[in-house]
Design a protein around this motif. Structure first.
Motif, mmCIF file in Angstrom:
data_model
loop_
_atom_site.group_PDB
_atom_site.id
_atom_site.type_symbol
_atom_site.label_atom_id
_atom_site.label_comp_id
_atom_site.label_asym_id
_atom_site.label_seq_id
_atom_site.Cartn_x
_atom_site.Cartn_y
_atom_site.Cartn_z
ATOM 1 N N VAL A 286 6.704 -18.891 -23.524
ATOM 2 C CA VAL A 286 6.339 -19.764 -24.633
ATOM 3 C C VAL A 286 4.868 -20.099 -24.466
ATOM 4 C CG1 VAL A 286 8.600 -20.763 -25.078
ATOM 5 C CG2 VAL A 286 7.118 -21.804 -23.345
ATOM 6 N N GLY A 287 4.222 -20.440 -25.583
ATOM 7 C CA GLY A 287 2.814 -20.782 -25.536
ATOM 8 C C GLY A 287 2.572 -22.186 -26.047
ATOM 9 N N MET A 288 1.472 -22.796 -25.575
ATOM 10 C CA MET A 288 1.078 -24.130 -26.029
ATOM 11 C C MET A 288 -0.384 -24.341 -25.668
ATOM 12 S SD MET A 288 0.815 -26.138 -23.056
ATOM 13 C CE MET A 288 1.427 -27.771 -23.392
ATOM 14 N N SER A 289 -1.025 -25.263 -26.379
ATOM 15 C CA SER A 289 -2.372 -25.680 -25.995
ATOM 16 C C SER A 289 -2.299 -27.124 -25.512
ATOM 17 C CB SER A 289 -3.345 -25.552 -27.165
ATOM 18 O OG SER A 289 -3.345 -26.709 -27.976
ATOM 19 N N VAL A 290 -3.099 -27.435 -24.501
ATOM 20 C CA VAL A 290 -3.049 -28.770 -23.915
ATOM 21 C C VAL A 290 -3.534 -29.812 -24.916
ATOM 22 C CG1 VAL A 290 -4.045 -30.251 -22.125
ATOM 23 C CG2 VAL A 290 -3.157 -27.993 -21.529
ATOM 24 N N ASN B 295 -0.853 -30.796 -27.396
ATOM 25 C CA ASN B 295 0.269 -31.497 -26.780
ATOM 26 C C ASN B 295 -0.154 -32.709 -25.952
ATOM 27 O OD1 ASN B 295 2.930 -29.639 -27.098
ATOM 28 N ND2 ASN B 295 1.102 -28.365 -27.006
ATOM 29 N N SER B 296 -1.458 -33.004 -25.910
ATOM 30 C CA SER B 296 -1.931 -34.149 -25.123
ATOM 31 C C SER B 296 -3.070 -34.891 -25.782
ATOM 32 C CB SER B 296 -2.403 -33.682 -23.727
ATOM 33 O OG SER B 296 -1.402 -32.971 -23.050
ATOM 34 N N SER B 297 -3.724 -34.274 -26.768
ATOM 35 C CA SER B 297 -4.923 -34.809 -27.408
ATOM 36 C C SER B 297 -5.974 -35.119 -26.333
ATOM 37 C CB SER B 297 -4.586 -36.027 -28.257
ATOM 38 O OG SER B 297 -5.682 -36.390 -29.070
ATOM 39 N N ASP B 298 -6.840 -36.102 -26.598
ATOM 40 C CA ASP B 298 -7.872 -36.442 -25.618
ATOM 41 C C ASP B 298 -7.419 -37.527 -24.649
ATOM 42 O OD1 ASP B 298 -9.728 -34.666 -26.696
ATOM 43 O OD2 ASP B 298 -10.490 -36.140 -28.121
ATOM 44 N N GLY B 299 -6.262 -38.129 -24.931
ATOM 45 C CA GLY B 299 -5.787 -39.230 -24.109
ATOM 46 C C GLY B 299 -6.166 -40.573 -24.717
ATOM 47 N N LYS C 49 -2.310 -39.128 -27.837
ATOM 48 C CA LYS C 49 -1.725 -38.421 -26.687
ATOM 49 C C LYS C 49 -0.694 -37.370 -27.071
ATOM 50 C CE LYS C 49 1.775 -42.023 -25.823
ATOM 51 N NZ LYS C 49 2.353 -42.937 -24.816
ATOM 52 N N SER C 50 -0.449 -37.205 -28.363
ATOM 53 C CA SER C 50 0.537 -36.242 -28.840
ATOM 54 C C SER C 50 1.863 -36.465 -28.109
ATOM 55 C CB SER C 50 0.033 -34.806 -28.675
ATOM 56 O OG SER C 50 0.888 -33.884 -29.308
ATOM 57 N N ASN C 51 2.502 -35.381 -27.636
ATOM 58 C CA ASN C 51 3.788 -35.550 -26.945
ATOM 59 C C ASN C 51 3.618 -35.799 -25.443
ATOM 60 O OD1 ASN C 51 3.603 -32.906 -25.651
ATOM 61 N ND2 ASN C 51 4.080 -32.052 -27.665
ATOM 62 N N ASP C 52 2.382 -35.995 -25.025
ATOM 63 C CA ASP C 52 2.040 -36.424 -23.660
ATOM 64 C C ASP C 52 2.389 -35.386 -22.593
ATOM 65 O OD1 ASP C 52 0.798 -38.190 -21.959
ATOM 66 O OD2 ASP C 52 2.588 -39.383 -21.583
ATOM 67 N N PHE C 53 2.132 -34.120 -22.892
ATOM 68 C CA PHE C 53 2.306 -33.069 -21.885
ATOM 69 C C PHE C 53 1.468 -33.357 -20.645
ATOM 70 C CE2 PHE C 53 0.661 -29.139 -19.988
ATOM 71 C CZ PHE C 53 1.836 -28.497 -19.631
ATOM 72 N N TRP C 54 0.311 -33.959 -20.839
ATOM 73 C CA TRP C 54 -0.605 -34.220 -19.716
ATOM 74 C C TRP C 54 0.078 -34.992 -18.591
ATOM 75 C CZ3 TRP C 54 -4.933 -32.000 -18.411
ATOM 76 C CH2 TRP C 54 -5.814 -32.610 -17.529
ATOM 77 N N ASN C 55 0.983 -35.886 -18.954
ATOM 78 C CA ASN C 55 1.695 -36.679 -17.948
ATOM 79 C C ASN C 55 3.128 -36.218 -17.714
ATOM 80 O OD1 ASN C 55 -0.367 -38.751 -17.319
ATOM 81 N ND2 ASN C 55 -0.120 -39.303 -19.481
#
Length: 683
Positions: free
Chosen positions: A24-28, A31-35, A65-71
């Protein structure tokens, strides 16, 4: 593989994964925006704020933060592995998080987080594939002119070298840019994306050229670093062609031509094959022309993002090309053949190909399964036909920021609500389970995958040829045996059997050359000598018009030629694209066809009397491929020119004497009932 790709290179070939990559593909950023509370936004974060959150201000928290993939990356990566059967995970680095406030001012916490993300991907047994620039970069870079100025390329190269130095030991699949032609067109002609320029035709070409030069420079610099020769460095391009809806006025055809040109498949492929970049502007011709001879040696692999071949109406609205063609929420139509066309187009580069994105915006899940199955089958067909396709990535894992569409368009396999955010368990959308079914069925090993693809295509082709021949032979045998002499019936059945090698010739060999020639010679036409109400092939349906004749579907052009009366329907099972293997009539079980011989009305034509088959209490279906045979008073006469005269016609006194029902189990390829069984129809 069928081609020794390594022989195409004079230099050492990079070390590609030995597995067929299923991911699967995604961009950070998406899925995280700038925070939250970001003081140094990306170009897209800045653009969104300046555009008043693109008319969706009620989702301010989600925009941050979109769906907050970053965390929550650990949960999301594990979700992909456990529920989708993936062995690879495609993601993007975020330059604005690495150097948020200026060149060389590195945020070490961000570097650490990307290490954690990559380690998590590998810990879950997946091959990471990264993209260095997925439409976003720091706002300070945008303020300097971004990619409108070639003098900014060294800033991008410095970022790439830092990332490569830190992460190359963990990643071997690298892409410099995601869809550079989309970035240039939508941001500088359409005006929908950052930086929001409108109708800047020449600037669009200049930006695209700068992006391509940046790729060439980055490739050369990264290859010179330790580990560079072993690493696979490519570029991802969206292959898309716009077509006018049938009957549209010339201005729509002209618009489609320019839209296709601006998305620039021809331009970008020419650049990497010959080193020549040429850009045209309406009413002015060629405005930019430059040569970059080393470009052809700066690509290890090619990424294809394929979604659709959009169809435009006279009112500039995208939609279906056929009356009942499935259309997704963003008005892209389901058109699997376009993926095959894209692979064929990209194969001219003579590099390994990865389907880096494919999917559909389908909030309610009406067509997701159909899309997944059709596109996966097209990947199999490409590999079986000898194209060097080495992986496929579905876009995307869960709903996120869909650029200028915000949160209205849903590409995610998993549903994510920008209001509730991650306060509830993620739910897979209907049809999403089809991806795991496909991935579980595909071998991981590249050689095994190619073998399976070839076997599947050969089996489906042979089964299709045998099935259609058996249907026709059994029908004619039954029609000829009724109250006439049994010998006449045998002659009718045998007459067609004797011509089976001609009927099946295009399908009898699994070679790619023979399969690819089917569309050219017209042998892929399937015609039913029954009167039908509807035909469905590989998920496409079309109601036929009232009248008489044979209903047909030509796979090479996706075009139905309609005739026929209003009773009954023929359904071609959608498991195998372009080479359907089973026929279903009305409510009969899958894998069985009921043939109902009927009385025919005499019609004079081509020097003989023929009875056109018509439905009575049940629907009649009989089809052949690639030949025409006419039964006249129980004797089969074969017509010449089999490749271009496909319609099977049952005629003569035998039609009126037919009485009983015959059923054929297509899985076993044998005939039962009062028919002549034909075992020689197998291949």
């Amino acid at each position: 593989m069928s081609k020794n790709v390594q022989s195409l290179y004079s230099r050492p070939y990079p070390l590609f994964p030995e597995a067929f990559l299923k991911g699967v593909g995604m961009s950070v950023f998406q899925n995280s925006s700038d925070g939250p509370d970001c003081d140094h936004p990306s170009n897209w974060g800045h653009f969104i704020r300046n555009k008043n959150f693109l008319g969706q201000k009620e989702y301010v928290s989600a925009w941050q933060k979109s769906n907050d993939f970053w965390n929550l990356y650990e949960d999301d990566i594990k979700l992909a592995k456990d529920t989708l059967g993936t062995n690879s995970f495609r993601f993007s680095f975020e330059w604005s998080r690495i150097e948020p406030s200026g060149p060389g001012e590195v945020d070490q916490d961000a570097v650490k987080r990307f290490h954690q993300i990559i380690d998590c991907i590998k810990a879950n047994g997946m091959e990471p594939m990264c993209t260095l620039h997925h439409f976003t970069h720091p706002q300070w870079f945008e303020d300097l002119g971004g990619f409108t100025k070639e003098e900014n390329i060294p800033l991008f190269i410095a970022y790439c070298k830092r990332m490569f130095t830190w992460f190359a030991p963990k990643i071997r699949m690298w892409a410099t840019f995601n869809e550079p032609t989309v970035y240039a067109f939508v941001g500088h002609i359409a005006g929908l994306w950052c930086p929001g320029k409108l109708m800047e035709f020449t600037l669009c070409g200049k930006v695209l050229l700068t992006l391509l030069k940046a790729h060439v420079a980055a490739y050369k610099e990264l290859k010179a670093l330790p580990g560079g020769q072993e690493t696979c460095i490519g570029l991802v391009h969206q292959h898309i062609r716009f077509v006018p809806k049938t009957g549209c006025t010339p201005h729509i055809a002209l618009l489609c031509k320019w839209m296709t040109y601006w998305f620039a498949s021809e331009t970008i492929l020419r650049f990497f094959k010959s080193g020549v970049f040429e850009w045209k502007v309406p009413f002015h011709g060629v405005k930019i022309r430059e040569e970059c001879p080393e470009a052809s040696e700066t690509i290890d692999w090619w990424g294809i993002n394929y979604y659709s071949s959009p169809c435009l109406s006279a009112f500039f609205v995208m939609g279906s090309g056929l009356d009942n063609e499935p259309v997704f929420d963003n008005q892209f139509r389901l058109y699997p053949q376009g993926m095959y066309d894209a692979v064929h187009e990209a194969s001219s580069l003579q590099r390994p190909i990865f389907i880096t994105e494919t999917g559909g915006s389908d909030k309610d899940g009406k067509y997701r399964r159909r899309l997944i199955e059709a596109h996966c089958n097209m990947v199999l067909k490409c590999v079986a036909d000898g194209y060097d396709v080495r992986g496929m990535y579905y876009w995307t894992l869960m709903d996120n920021i869909e650029w200028h569409e915000g949160f209205h368009i849903k590409f995610g396999l998993y549903e994510w609500d920008p209001v509730l955010q991650r306060t509830k368990v993620l739910r897979m959308r209907p049809g999403g389970e089809a991806l795991k079914e496909q991935y579980d069925n595909w071998p991981d090993d590249l050689i095994d995958f190619k073998r399976q693809a070839e076997e599947n295509m050969i089996a489906s082709s042979n089964t299709y040829a045998s099935t259609t021949n058996l249907l026709a032979a059994s029908t004619r045998a039954r029609i000829g045996t009724s109250s006439a002499s049994g010998a006449a019936g045998a002659v009718a059945g045998k007459g067609l059997v004797n011509h089976q090698e001609n009927l099946a010739r295009p399908f009898s060999n699994g070679a790619a050359a023979e399969r690819s020639s089917m569309e050219d010679c017209g042998a892929t036409n399937l015609r039913a000598s029954a009167s039908v109400k509807e035909i469905k092939v590989n998920g496409w349906s079309h109601p036929t018009a009232e009248g008489s004749g044979a209903a047909s579907y030509k796979s090479s052009s996706r075009h139905f030629r309609s005739p026929s009366t209003t009773s009954g329907k023929v359904v071609i099972d959608q498991d195998i694209p372009l080479t359907p293997t089973r026929v279903l009539i009305e409510e009969q079980p899958l894998g069985q066809v009921v043939l109902q011989p009927v009385s025919g009305a005499a019609e004079t034509g081509r020097g003989h009397s023929r009875g056109i088959m018509k439905p009575s209490s049940a629907v009649v279906a009989a089809g052949t491929v690639g030949s025409r045979a006419v039964a006249n008073n129980g004797v089969v006469m074969k017509r010449s020119n089999p490749m271009h005269d496909e319609t099977p016609v049952v005629s003569g006194d035998g039609v009126s004497r037919a009485s009983s029902i015959a059923s054929i189990d297509l899985d076993k390829l044998t005939a039962t009932g009062d028919t002549r069984s034909n075992e020689s129809g197998r291949h």
